[in-house]
Every structure is written in C-alpha cells, then in structure tokens.
Design a protein around this motif. Structure first.
Motif, PDB file in Angstrom:
ATOM      1  N   ASN A  18       0.846  -1.204   0.000  1.00  0.00           N
ATOM      2  CA  ASN A  18       0.000   0.000   0.000  1.00  0.00           C
ATOM      3  C   ASN A  18       0.879   1.250   0.000  1.00  0.00           C
ATOM      4  O   ASN A  18       2.082   1.192   0.240  1.00  0.00           O
ATOM      5  N   TYR A  47      -7.905  -0.115  -0.773  1.00  0.00           N
ATOM      6  CA  TYR A  47      -7.057  -0.952   0.082  1.00  0.00           C
ATOM      7  C   TYR A  47      -5.576  -0.712  -0.207  1.00  0.00           C
ATOM      8  O   TYR A  47      -4.715  -1.114   0.570  1.00  0.00           O
ATOM      9  N   LEU A  49      -4.455   2.406  -0.628  1.00  0.00           N
ATOM     10  CA  LEU A  49      -4.156   3.769  -0.180  1.00  0.00           C
ATOM     11  C   LEU A  49      -4.062   3.787   1.331  1.00  0.00           C
ATOM     12  O   LEU A  49      -5.053   3.618   2.031  1.00  0.00           O
ATOM     13  N   SER A  50      -2.888   4.010   1.828  1.00  0.00           N
ATOM     14  CA  SER A  50      -2.732   4.105   3.270  1.00  0.00           C
ATOM     15  C   SER A  50      -3.294   5.445   3.751  1.00  0.00           C
ATOM     16  O   SER A  50      -3.998   5.513   4.743  1.00  0.00           O
ATOM     17  N   GLN A 104       3.660   1.399   2.930  1.00  0.00           N
ATOM     18  CA  GLN A 104       4.897   0.686   2.586  1.00  0.00           C
ATOM     19  C   GLN A 104       5.636   1.384   1.450  1.00  0.00           C
ATOM     20  O   GLN A 104       6.843   1.224   1.300  1.00  0.00           O
TER      21      GLN A 104
HETATM   22  C1  LIG Z   1      -0.331  -1.218   4.735  1.00  0.00           C
HETATM   23  O1  LIG Z   1       0.318  -2.485   4.707  1.00  0.00           O
HETATM   24  C2  LIG Z   1       0.886  -2.871   5.946  1.00  0.00           C
HETATM   25  C3  LIG Z   1       1.635  -4.188   5.742  1.00  0.00           C
HETATM   26  O2  LIG Z   1       0.818  -5.134   5.127  1.00  0.00           O
HETATM   27  C4  LIG Z   1      -0.193  -3.002   7.014  1.00  0.00           C
HETATM   28  O3  LIG Z   1       0.405  -3.302   8.254  1.00  0.00           O
HETATM   29  C5  LIG Z   1      -0.941  -1.677   7.112  1.00  0.00           C
HETATM   30  O4  LIG Z   1      -2.022  -1.829   7.993  1.00  0.00           O
HETATM   31  C6  LIG Z   1      -1.459  -1.267   5.740  1.00  0.00           C
HETATM   32  N1  LIG Z   1      -2.065   0.036   5.878  1.00  0.00           N
HETATM   33  C7  LIG Z   1      -3.269   0.294   5.403  1.00  0.00           C
HETATM   34  C8  LIG Z   1      -3.800   1.630   5.748  1.00  0.00           C
HETATM   35  O5  LIG Z   1      -3.904  -0.497   4.753  1.00  0.00           O
END
Ligand SMILES: *[C@@H]1O[C@H](CO)[C@@H](O)[C@H](O)[C@H]1NC(C)=O
Ligand SMILES: *[C@@H]1O[C@H](CO)[C@@H](O)[C@H](O)[C@H]1NC(C)=O
Length: 458
Positions: A18, A47, A49-50, A104
């Motif tokens: 992400n 999913y 996009l963080s 990431q």
């Molecule tokens: C982004 O990926 C990481 C590793 O898989 C995970 O820990 C994290 O919750 C994810 N963030 C979002 C906002 O999805």
C-alpha cells in the motif's frame, strides 16, 4: 483512460504494497489541489491507499487553512494536513511528509495533477517485483490555459544537459531493443522529472532520502536520479501508468534569494557529490556558478561512500551512453583559430543556426566546445553539422549517427576535417566575418585550430 490497449488488460498481483500519497502545496488554487486529491481517491483501489498527506509549505491563502481542514474530513480516505512553520521549499516539505507517512510505499505528487484510471497498480507492482526500483508514471500534459488533457509519450525519457537542466529526449534504440518492442514494459530512464514518483519507504531511507542541504526546489530530481543509479537501484518510467500535470509557463512564486541563486547552489551540491571530474562540463558552460557558495556536502559524500556507490563514469557508460556529456573526449574548452586568434562561439544562438566566431574571451560559456571520442564537435546538446559542400556550419541536435556530424582532428596539422564533405573548417570569408567557412583542405594557417582542455578559473 489514456493507456494503450495492451495496458488495459494487464493483470497485476492482488497482494500489492500500500502507499501513502504525499502532496506538497504552496498557495495552490483550490480547484487544482482538490482535483489532485479527488483523482487519487477516485482512481485508486482504497485498500492500496494508506493515506493522503498534504504538506502545506506556509501558504498565505485563507481557504487553505480551516476551510481545507474541514473539507477533507469528509473524504473517504484519511487525509492528513501537515503545516510547515515557515517557507521551507519542496525538498524539506517532502521530507516532512515522508517522515509522517505510514504506507509501505511513498508516492510523491505535485499539487496540480490528475491521476487517471489504473495509474497506481502498475507502479506498486513494479516496486513489489524489485523494491530498489523507483518508478514514475508517464506525465501527461494538462494545459494551463484550457485545462485540456493531452496524453504524454512513452517514446521520451529523462536526461539532462551540461547546464544540468532536466530535459526529455527520445528513448534510444538500445532501450527499445531491451524491451523487445513491448510498450507495456517499463522504460529505464537516466533521470526523472522529479514531481511524480513512487518509492519503497524503507528504500527511500536507505538510499538517503533527499539532500536536506538543498534549498526550495531545483536539482533535487537529478541528485536523486544519479544517486539511485550509482548506488545500485534503478529508475523507470512505468508506461502503463498515466498522471496528468499542469505545466505552468513560469513558477508563480518567488524564491528567497532568487531563483537562479537557489538552483545554482543546489546544482553545485549535486555536481560536487555525484559527478566526479565530469562536473567540469557544468562549471565551464556556466561561468560564474563556481562562485556560488554550496555549503557543506561532507554528509552526502559520506553517504556515497557508505553505500559504495559507483563513479559517474560508470553511470555515463552503462545507464546513459547517449548523454550530452561525453564519457570520453579529446578536449573541453575553446576552439581557437591559429591565424586570426578568434574562437568558435555559439553566440547564444540556438538549434538550426550557424555557429559563430568571435574574439576569444577565455570565460567558457558560449565559447566552450568538446571534441569527443566519437569525433563530434559539440557544445551541450548541439553538434557542428555540415550538410553541403562549402557549408554553412550549423548547430544541430547531436544525433550520435556520425554522418554530417563527424569530424577528424589532426593534432599535428591542427586541421578539423569534415569527413563527409572532405573539406576543412576555415576562417570567415570577407562577406560574413561572424561565421567560419568550409573550404577544400589546403594546410593554410587559416585552417589550423587549437583544441585544448580549459582549466577552471583560467
Ligand atoms: C499497509 O500495509 C501494511 C503491511 O501489510 C499493514 O500493516 C498496514 O495496515 C497497511 N495500511 C493500510 C492503511 O492499509
Ligand atoms: C582533456 O581531458 C580529457 C579528460 O580528462 C583527457 O582524456 C584528454 O586527453 C585531455 N586532452 C588533452 C588535449 O590534454
């Protein structure tokens, strides 16, 4: 959807890293800023996009304060706003955004962009394949007059000239061959434009983020490009990803200290740390720049050592053999006529114009030419070109195909013989004293030229 057909049916892995999207803005218009944010949200699988991080580089416009904060609360993806306390420039603001990000991958965008359908997956898929690959989308052009959207080309890639200006150049045949004609495969690019790219977050740290000693903006894209390649990473244009960008005719805000000064300082840092002896090309073509103070670069030099980065000559040989800076050359400096004591001078002329000749001033700039190992006489990306018997001698974009740009220098007779026409470069005629001529080789003093390496400061 501006992708070519084969990109539209390409399948990417489900498990992609992400990303946080970091957007720096300074007095951006509401419409263009929100257009950027909405296009990210609407055209990316959520999913992946963080978060979206907006970094405000000390804007003065009121609507970018509370109005913006309240507005983004209602969006479907978390949008964080970070405020710089004072005007800090793109580089430091991006560093702040990166430090606050959780994804990431970090994707940097300018504040006046439009992400198009399917833009994100190919970028992330490529980083998943190789975390040391830094990826850029194709940058499409959004007109700053009409906001018309025009698809960019997958046939150009990033380079730079002797003045260290970023430039687009045609993708060379060797790179077409490497991709075996598949236009959906990423293009390995020597440099990036810098506004839009994605990078693995940990790799961004490992490779030394940005040079925080650079001010505001300018040169940071080349610094990062050289660093990535020289230190074992790679830089690619992912041709299945399209992001539009509003290209403005001029930057709408002033820089503290003046635009030229800031860019010269940043470029000096980049040249001093990464370019080894090839920094001379930059210094000789830009008289005066050596006087600009560039601060302390010892931290960046240590970084280069610790990462065991390769020399700039390796980069020129392996990554950018068609560079405007020749890897090997016979001379870099003035070209002086023995009889008249005058020097070839491009006189600030442009492509397609005749090369001039003028009193030698020894200051570099317009009187700097390099006679390269490929036997071209070039100044920056322009080569001396003769297409007819008896001239004229024109400055044309160097094409690396020899042909009309091939010259034989005889270091004993001091002649510059144009191979195709079998004539020699000669002093001006009576009619036009401002341009050299082409004549049958006679061995006369007017056909003798001194080619020497210029020493800086001399
Ligand atoms: C982004 O990926 C990481 C590793 O898989 C995970 O820990 C994290 O919750 C994810 N963030 C979002 C906002 O999805
Ligand atoms: C000029 O400098 C280049 C690069 O260092 C070198 O290869 C070349 O031999 C020099 N030429 C002359 C004429 O000294």
């Amino acid at each position: 959807d501006f992708r070519i057909e084969k990109c539209k049916t390409k399948v990417y892995p489900d498990e992609l890293p992400n990303t946080s999207v970091v957007i720096v803005f300074h007095n951006e218009a509401w419409s263009t800023l929100l257009r950027t944010v909405y296009s990210v949200i609407n055209r990316s699988p959520h999913y992946l996009l963080s978060e979206v991080i907006l970094v405000d580089d000390a804007s003065e416009r009121d609507f970018l304060k509370l109005t913006l904060e309240n507005y983004v609360k209602n969006l479907e993806v978390p949008v964080k706003i970070i405020r710089m306390e004072e005007r800090s420039g793109l580089i430091r603001a991006r560093l702040r955004g990166a430090a606050a990000s959780k994804g990431q991958v970090i994707t940097f965008l300018d504040a006046h962009c439009e992400c198009t359908v399917g833009w994100l997956e190919p970028l992330l898929a490529r980083i998943k394949e190789d975390r040391k690959t830094v990826v850029c989308p194709i940058i499409d052009v959004i007109s700053d007059d009409t906001f018309e959207y025009m698809a960019g080309s997958d046939m150009t890639y990033g380079g730079f000239n002797w003045k260290l200006n970023f430039r687009w150049y045609p993708v060379p045949q060797r790179e077409m061959d490497r991709r075996k004609g598949d236009r959906t495969l990423p293009v390995r690019t020597p440099t990036m434009a810098g506004g839009l790219f994605s990078i693995d977050r940990n790799y961004f740290e490992e490779i030394g983020t940005y040079d925080a000693g650079m001010d505001i903006w300018g040169g940071e894209n080349l610094e990062m490009s050289f660093r990535i390649w020289q230190c074992g990473g790679s830089l690619e244009i992912v041709t299945c990803s399209h992001v539009g960008h509003v290209f403005r005719k001029a930057t709408p805000y002033t820089f503290p200290g003046g635009t030229g000064h800031v860019i010269n300082k940043n470029n000096r840092r980049l040249a001093e740390v990464w370019m080894d002896e090839f920094k001379d090309f930059f210094y000789i073509i830009s008289p005066g720049v050596v006087k600009v103070d560039y601060g302390d670069v010892s931290v960046r030099k240590t970084l280069r050592e610790n990462l065991k980065c390769k020399p700039f000559s390796w980069y020129l040989e392996n990554i950018y053999p068609d560079s405007q800076i020749p890897r090997r050359y016979y001379s870099l400096g003035e070209i002086r006529n023995v009889e008249t004591n005058q020097c070839l001078d491009n006189m600030g002329r442009k492509e397609n114009e005749k090369v001039g000749i003028f009193n030698c001033h020894g200051m570099g700039g317009n009187q700097v030419f390099s006679y390269t190992a490929d036997k071209e006489i070039r100044t920056d990306d322009l080569c001396l070109d003769v297409s007819r018997l008896n001239g004229p001698v024109i400055m044309l974009k160097c094409h690396h195909m020899r042909g009309n740009q091939l010259w034989e220098y005889d270091a004993e007779r001091l002649t510059l013989r144009h191979v195709n026409s079998n004539q020699c470069l000669d002093e001006p005629s009576e009619e036009d004293k401002m341009v050299p001529t082409m004549q049958d080789c006679s061995g006369s003093r007017s056909q003798q030229w001194l080619l020497r390496n210029m020493t800086l400061g001399a």
